[in-house]
Design a protein around this motif. Structure first.
Motif, PDB file in Angstrom:
ATOM      1  N   THR A 122      -1.151  50.012  61.226  1.00  0.00           N
ATOM      2  CA  THR A 122      -1.331  48.743  61.930  1.00  0.00           C
ATOM      3  C   THR A 122      -2.789  48.625  62.368  1.00  0.00           C
ATOM      4  N   PRO A 123      -3.303  47.394  62.490  1.00  0.00           N
ATOM      5  CA  PRO A 123      -4.715  47.228  62.865  1.00  0.00           C
ATOM      6  C   PRO A 123      -5.108  47.960  64.145  1.00  0.00           C
ATOM      7  N   SER A 124      -4.252  47.922  65.151  1.00  0.00           N
ATOM      8  CA  SER A 124      -4.615  48.580  66.415  1.00  0.00           C
ATOM      9  C   SER A 124      -4.680  50.095  66.266  1.00  0.00           C
ATOM     10  N   ASN A 125      -3.768  50.672  65.485  1.00  0.00           N
ATOM     11  CA  ASN A 125      -3.790  52.125  65.309  1.00  0.00           C
ATOM     12  C   ASN A 125      -4.938  52.580  64.419  1.00  0.00           C
ATOM     13  N   VAL A 126      -5.312  51.753  63.435  1.00  0.00           N
ATOM     14  CA  VAL A 126      -6.489  52.063  62.626  1.00  0.00           C
ATOM     15  C   VAL A 126      -7.727  52.046  63.520  1.00  0.00           C
ATOM     16  N   GLY A 127      -7.797  51.068  64.405  1.00  0.00           N
ATOM     17  CA  GLY A 127      -8.915  51.005  65.340  1.00  0.00           C
ATOM     18  C   GLY A 127      -8.958  52.208  66.266  1.00  0.00           C
ATOM     19  N   ARG A 128      -7.804  52.616  66.761  1.00  0.00           N
ATOM     20  CA  ARG A 128      -7.730  53.797  67.624  1.00  0.00           C
ATOM     21  C   ARG A 128      -8.177  55.042  66.875  1.00  0.00           C
ATOM     22  N   LEU A 129      -7.842  55.106  65.604  1.00  0.00           N
ATOM     23  CA  LEU A 129      -8.215  56.267  64.794  1.00  0.00           C
ATOM     24  C   LEU A 129      -9.732  56.409  64.741  1.00  0.00           C
ATOM     25  N   TRP A 130     -10.418  55.306  64.481  1.00  0.00           N
ATOM     26  CA  TRP A 130     -11.879  55.345  64.389  1.00  0.00           C
ATOM     27  C   TRP A 130     -12.544  55.470  65.755  1.00  0.00           C
ATOM     28  N   ARG A 131     -11.824  55.040  66.789  1.00  0.00           N
ATOM     29  CA  ARG A 131     -12.369  55.140  68.142  1.00  0.00           C
ATOM     30  C   ARG A 131     -12.164  56.528  68.735  1.00  0.00           C
ATOM     31  N   GLY A 132     -11.222  57.274  68.134  1.00  0.00           N
ATOM     32  CA  GLY A 132     -10.994  58.644  68.584  1.00  0.00           C
ATOM     33  C   GLY A 132      -9.986  58.808  69.692  1.00  0.00           C
ATOM     34  N   ASP A 133      -9.158  57.776  69.949  1.00  0.00           N
ATOM     35  CA  ASP A 133      -8.135  57.905  70.996  1.00  0.00           C
ATOM     36  C   ASP A 133      -6.742  57.600  70.437  1.00  0.00           C
ATOM     37  N   HIS A 134      -6.481  58.118  69.241  1.00  0.00           N
ATOM     38  CA  HIS A 134      -5.224  57.855  68.535  1.00  0.00           C
ATOM     39  C   HIS A 134      -4.091  58.727  69.054  1.00  0.00           C
ATOM     40  N   TYR A 135      -2.865  58.209  68.937  1.00  0.00           N
ATOM     41  CA  TYR A 135      -1.672  58.985  69.290  1.00  0.00           C
ATOM     42  C   TYR A 135      -0.789  59.236  68.072  1.00  0.00           C
ATOM     43  N   VAL A 136      -1.210  58.747  66.907  1.00  0.00           N
ATOM     44  CA  VAL A 136      -0.501  58.997  65.655  1.00  0.00           C
ATOM     45  C   VAL A 136      -1.557  59.097  64.562  1.00  0.00           C
ATOM     46  N   GLU A 137      -1.273  59.886  63.532  1.00  0.00           N
ATOM     47  CA  GLU A 137      -2.242  60.096  62.453  1.00  0.00           C
ATOM     48  C   GLU A 137      -1.551  59.920  61.097  1.00  0.00           C
ATOM     49  N   PRO A 138      -2.257  59.379  60.105  1.00  0.00           N
ATOM     50  CA  PRO A 138      -1.677  59.265  58.762  1.00  0.00           C
ATOM     51  C   PRO A 138      -1.273  60.645  58.242  1.00  0.00           C
TER      52      PRO A 138
END
Length: 282
Positions: A122-138
């Protein structure tokens, strides 16, 4: 002679640990459940779903498959996603790829509740991934890092080259490796003279689905080679790397099959449990 990075054994070890976590959740009345939406009858998709189901059953996770016809309309797909978003018993939702041409995949992914986005698309989780504050990973990217960690292969300060820029592997893997202070280059189909980049890589990852793309002259002495590609050649499953010729030159290399594949499935299960625990404040 390079050492094989055994993803199958590591996946089994991690599954045993995850099974204990799932048992603990179930003892509290919490059942990890995720839904797979498969549109059409792509044979590879159905095989992958069966593989996921087998691992889910072993661990104690419930996988529910919504098998939709290849003529499925966009609106009815969105309606199904909205219904699953509202279902409190569902902790994960994923759309099996590929999808038929009439389906707008980006719109469908945007409809998935980010808190149930097990693929991190999802767009928000992709953004979190690049921002470094993700709670789920591919799953595949997570599996690659798990394998490197297991063999104590550090990323800090290393030159990493990733062949492939997909949203499923190349891009998210680059984000996670940057997070660990690697210097990352992403190559793709329009990159000229791949070897000029790859032969300087401390860690080389190939994820394009092109059999025998990576040859010895493209690889640095004692490099680490991660082969994410899956190809069928003469009724055999092979990766992107010419393993027989490349293995003597490198320090570590993943086999195909038995390398990243099993860890991708296991990592998906780990994301389901992460989302389940998060939703229940665990």
């Amino acid at each position: 002679m390079g050492q094989f990075l055994d993803g199958k054994n590591l996946a089994d070890e991690r599954a045993a640990i995850l099974k204990t976590q799932v048992s603990e959740l179930k003892s509290q009345g919490i059942v990890p459940l995720f839904c797979v939406i498969n549109i059409g009858d792509d044979p590879s998709s159905k095989l992958y779903i069966k593989t996921k189901k087998r691992r889910a059953d072993e661990i104690g996770i419930v996988q529910k498959v919504y098998q939709l016809p290849k003529t499925q309309s966009q609106q009815s797909l969105l309606t199904l996603i909205d219904r699953l978003n509202q279902d409190k018993k569902v902790y994960g939702i994923m759309i099996q790829l590929p999808v038929p041409p009439q389906i707008n995949l980006n719109e469908a992914l945007e409809h998935i509740d980010p808190e149930k986005d097990v693929d991190c698309l999802t767009p928000s989780n992709v953004g979190r991934l690049w921002r470094g504050d993700h709670y789920v990973e591919p799953a595949t990217a997570h599996g690659v890092l798990a394998l490197l960690d297991h063999y104590q292969i550090k990323l800090h300060g290393k030159k990493v080259v990733i062949i492939g820029r997909s949203s499923i592997v190349g891009k998210p893997l680059a984000a996670l490796m940057l997070e660990r202070d690697a210097t990352v280059s992403i190559l793709h189909s329009k990159t000229k003279q791949l070897a000029e980049y790859t032969k300087n890589a401390d860690i080389l990852v190939s994820a394009v689905g092109h059999a025998n793309l990576v040859t010895p002259e493209m690889v640095k002495e004692n490099a680490v080679v991660i082969d994410v590609g899956i190809n069928r050649v003469n009724n055999q499953t092979v990766g992107d790397v010419n393993t027989v010729l490349v293995k003597p030159k490198v320090s570590f290399i993943t086999p195909v099959p038995g390398g990243i594949g099993p860890l991708t499935v296991e990592s998906l299960m780990e994301q389901v449990v992460k989302l389940t625990r998060r939703k229940n404040g665990r």
